[in-house]
Design an enzyme around this catalytic site. Structure first.
Site, PDB file in Angstrom:
ATOM      1  N   SER A  15       0.876  -1.044   0.132  1.00 59.03           N
ATOM      2  CA  SER A  15      -0.050  -0.144  -0.007  1.00 59.03           C
ATOM      3  C   SER A  15       0.794   1.276   0.151  1.00 59.03           C
ATOM      4  CB  SER A  15      -0.949  -0.093   1.135  1.00 59.03           C
ATOM      5  OG  SER A  15       0.045  -0.090   2.340  1.00 59.03           O
ATOM      6  N   THR A  50      -5.950   4.232   7.367  1.00 56.33           N
ATOM      7  CA  THR A  50      -7.339   4.210   7.718  1.00 56.33           C
ATOM      8  C   THR A  50      -7.667   4.518   9.362  1.00 56.33           C
ATOM      9  OG1 THR A  50      -6.990   1.918   7.993  1.00 56.33           O
ATOM     10  CG2 THR A  50      -7.611   2.536   5.926  1.00 56.33           C
ATOM     11  N   ASN A 149       2.178 -11.960  11.732  1.00 58.12           N
ATOM     12  CA  ASN A 149       1.928 -11.810  12.859  1.00 58.12           C
ATOM     13  C   ASN A 149       1.299 -12.950  13.886  1.00 58.12           C
ATOM     14  OD1 ASN A 149      -0.581 -11.412  12.564  1.00 58.12           O
ATOM     15  ND2 ASN A 149      -0.653  -9.166  12.306  1.00 58.12           N
ATOM     16  N   SER A 186       5.329 -10.827  15.849  1.00 55.66           N
ATOM     17  CA  SER A 186       5.044 -10.355  17.148  1.00 55.66           C
ATOM     18  C   SER A 186       3.954 -11.094  17.776  1.00 55.66           C
ATOM     19  CB  SER A 186       4.392  -8.848  17.153  1.00 55.66           C
ATOM     20  OG  SER A 186       3.343  -8.788  16.356  1.00 55.66           O
ATOM     21  N   GLY A 222       2.049   0.940  10.663  1.00 56.70           N
ATOM     22  CA  GLY A 222       3.307   0.911   9.847  1.00 56.70           C
ATOM     23  C   GLY A 222       4.193   0.278  10.332  1.00 56.70           C
ATOM     24  N   THR A 223       4.395  -0.472  11.602  1.00 52.90           N
ATOM     25  CA  THR A 223       5.106  -1.070  12.310  1.00 52.90           C
ATOM     26  C   THR A 223       5.793  -2.469  11.541  1.00 52.90           C
ATOM     27  OG1 THR A 223       3.949  -1.936  13.858  1.00 52.90           O
ATOM     28  CG2 THR A 223       5.055  -0.060  14.234  1.00 52.90           C
ATOM     29  N   GLY A 224       4.721  -3.121  11.205  1.00 56.02           N
ATOM     30  CA  GLY A 224       4.857  -4.339  10.359  1.00 56.02           C
ATOM     31  C   GLY A 224       5.567  -4.243   9.286  1.00 56.02           C
ATOM     32  N   ASP A 225       5.126  -3.043   8.457  1.00 57.89           N
ATOM     33  CA  ASP A 225       5.892  -2.732   7.020  1.00 57.89           C
ATOM     34  C   ASP A 225       7.201  -2.459   7.038  1.00 57.89           C
ATOM     35  OD1 ASP A 225       3.132  -3.172   6.159  1.00 57.89           O
ATOM     36  OD2 ASP A 225       2.803  -1.067   6.680  1.00 57.89           O
TER      37      ASP A 225
END
Length: 304
Positions: A15, A50, A149, A186, A222-225
């Protein structure tokens, strides 16, 4: 004359937001800081993520992905050392991603594909549920590394994760699909900390590690990205040392999140909860920590 394959050139499909840091906006800068050329294809493009009161924009379809991929191919500029995929919001687009993966691997059989199977979190889907079997049965077997995750790992393995034993069992189910490296990005310990697990299977032998680290009392986006992008970088640099790659990845993330939280609280003022704009990752301000993080996280080897 054969074309020399690039050492550090990434195609990232996920995204995009105009303002803030999620998806490609969260992943591109960290990889560029480490010297990677990054080409991006946006699965969706929104004004912001979002979590804001208003979000609007466009969603790319499979035909538009095919158009972009064909254009790269026509100009012979589809030479990549790495492929990174994240959020995809539609079944047709995800199926087209599979075709792109196959074409890029035909172009470069040694391409490293890092797949973040973004489907949801905390027990809730935020993509159509029909994407699950496509990820599980068709896309994951093409990946070198995946970074689900806890919720996503449960969906993909068909196993409930409640503790370390069940986490490692679920990860083995994913290895059995042919994936070399599985990283559970995580998992809550229930005691104010998070834990990540990473396991690799080489020639039938499984090795891995466990990493526990503080959880911040703030909802970041946005932490996973960011995690997947940093792990791509560090696992490439330390390709035979997943433990050090995870330590570097999570140490860098801790620095980014600590700076973000401190800034957000200062902007919100005493006693006020930071707003979505105030909680946006302080990525540029954290350049030096992303590039050369001070190791503050220590992993523990797992015994199998």
């Amino acid at each position: 004359m054969s074309v020399v394959q690039p050492e550090r050139r990434v195609l990232s499909i996920q995204s995009h937001v105009v303002s803030g840091y999620v998806g490609n906006k969260s992943a591109t800068f960290p990889m560029q800081v480490h010297g990677y050329e990054v080409d991006t294809i946006n699965s969706v493009q929104l004004c912001n993520h979002t979590g804001y009161k208003v979000f609007q924009g466009q969603v790319l379809n499979a035909n538009e992905l095919r158009c972009l991929s064909d254009g790269l191919k026509a100009n012979d500029i589809n030479h990549y050392s790495h492929l990174l995929t994240g959020y995809v919001g539609s079944k047709s687009f995800l199926k087209e991603v599979i075709e792109v993966v196959k074409e890029l691997r035909e172009k470069n059989p040694n391409i490293i594909y890092v797949c973040d199977p973004v489907m949801g979190d905390n027990g809730k889907f935020y993509v159509p549920e029909e994407l699950l079997p496509i990820y599980r049965d068709d896309l994951l077997p093409l990946a070198n590394m995946i970074t689900p995750n806890q919720f996503e790992a449960e969906l993909l393995s068909g196993q409930k994760i409640t503790d370390e034993k069940s986490a490692l069992e679920a990860m083995q189910v994913l290895h059995d699909k042919g994936i070399r490296t599985v990283v559970l990005s995580s998992m809550s310990t229930g005691s104010g900390t998070l834990v990540s697990y990473g396991t690799t299977v080489v020639d039938g032998k499984r090795t891995g590690c466990r990493v526990e680290y503080p959880a911040f009392d703030c909802q970041f986006t946005g932490t996973g990205d960011l995690f997947s992008a940093l792990l791509l970088v560090w696992s490439h640099k330390y390709h035979n040392d997943l433990q050090l790659a995870l330590e570097k990845t999570l140490s860098g993330m801790q620095a980014v999140l600590k700076r973000t939280l401190q800034s957000a609280q200062e902007l919100a003022g005493p006693g006020n909860k930071p707003t979505p704009p105030q909680r946006e990752l302080r990525m540029v301000q954290s350049k030096s920590d992303i590039e050369d993080p001070k190791l503050c996280i220590k992993a523990t080897p797992l015994q199998f």
